[in-house]
Design an enzyme around this catalytic site. Structure first.
Site, PDB file in Angstrom:
ATOM      1  N   ASP A 140       0.860  -1.182   0.000  1.00 30.23           N
ATOM      2  CA  ASP A 140       0.000   0.000   0.000  1.00 30.23           C
ATOM      3  C   ASP A 140       0.893   1.227   0.000  1.00 30.23           C
ATOM      4  O   ASP A 140       1.979   1.214   0.594  1.00 30.23           O
ATOM      5  CB  ASP A 140      -0.905   0.013   1.233  1.00 30.23           C
ATOM      6  CG  ASP A 140      -2.032  -1.009   1.162  1.00 30.23           C
ATOM      7  OD1 ASP A 140      -2.464  -1.336   0.046  1.00 30.23           O
ATOM      8  OD2 ASP A 140      -2.479  -1.466   2.229  1.00 30.23           O
ATOM      9  N   ASP A 154      -7.055  -1.441  -4.624  1.00 28.29           N
ATOM     10  CA  ASP A 154      -8.119  -1.027  -3.704  1.00 28.29           C
ATOM     11  C   ASP A 154      -9.011   0.025  -4.353  1.00 28.29           C
ATOM     12  O   ASP A 154     -10.239  -0.020  -4.224  1.00 28.29           O
ATOM     13  CB  ASP A 154      -7.522  -0.457  -2.412  1.00 28.29           C
ATOM     14  CG  ASP A 154      -6.681  -1.459  -1.643  1.00 28.29           C
ATOM     15  OD1 ASP A 154      -6.939  -2.677  -1.768  1.00 28.29           O
ATOM     16  OD2 ASP A 154      -5.761  -1.023  -0.925  1.00 28.29           O
TER      17      ASP A 154
END
Length: 190
Positions: A140, A154
């Site tokens: 991330d 995402d």
């Protein structure tokens, strides 16, 4: 004159042309590949140019690149059951592939393509990143103020869910028909 109007009203109205199946499947595949490749390329860029924990201001204070590895789901939920997320993502990908044959709408093709690309992007991390197969940590790196740190996969999943919610609220079924409105219950009204 009224006889002509009555005759016109009695004639069946030809249905709106439905997007061809090949076009819908190409749209689906194109968005799935786009989301997946963009996700994997950005993760490759982050892992090769940044050190884990590094934070780079992009548009301060709104946007930063902040490289972390997430073993859990959104907001790091379920960090101790990473393998469950691998199974869920694989199941979601398989379910999407089974449902795509029913798609009769360009918007549903777009949504399912983004959903598949996002699910496969994070599944790739779970399967092939450290610490082990099926238990890998997701890369991330996108940080917004007061929000979870996330990635392109995402974003693709959230965008897909938003589109699916809008389609559902508008009553557009997976096959492109409009639910609850017989006058518009023809494929292609999306």
């Amino acid at each position: 004159m009224t006889d002509e109007l009555a005759a016109d009203a009695a004639r069946p109205v030809p249905p709106t042309p439905r997007p061809r199946r090949a076009v819908l499947l190409s749209l689906f595949a194109g968005f799935a590949v786009f989301a997946y490749v963009l996700d994997q390329l950005t993760k490759l860029w982050v892992t090769s140019t940044m050190v884990e924990g590094e934070r780079i201001p992009v548009l301060p204070p709104l946007l930063h690149w902040y490289f972390i590895r997430n073993s859990g789901a959104a907001f790091s939920i379920g960090e101790n059951v990473t393998w469950v997320f691998s199974i869920i993502m694989a199941g979601v990908a398989i379910a999407i592939l089974f449902q795509v044959r029913r798609v009769g709408s360009a918007w549903w093709s777009l949504a399912l393509g983004l959903l598949l690309g996002g699910a496969l992007g994070n599944l790739t991390d779970r399967l092939f990143r450290e610490p082990s197969f099926g238990m890998g940590h997701v890369v991330d790196f996108i940080q917004l103020p007061n929000f979870a740190i996330f990635n392109i996969a995402d974003s693709a999943v959230v965008s897909a869910v938003a589109i699916i919610c809008i389609l559902t609220i508008r009553g557009i079924a997976l096959d492109g028909t409009r639910l609850g409105n017989p006058a518009k219950d023809k494929p292609g009204h999306d």
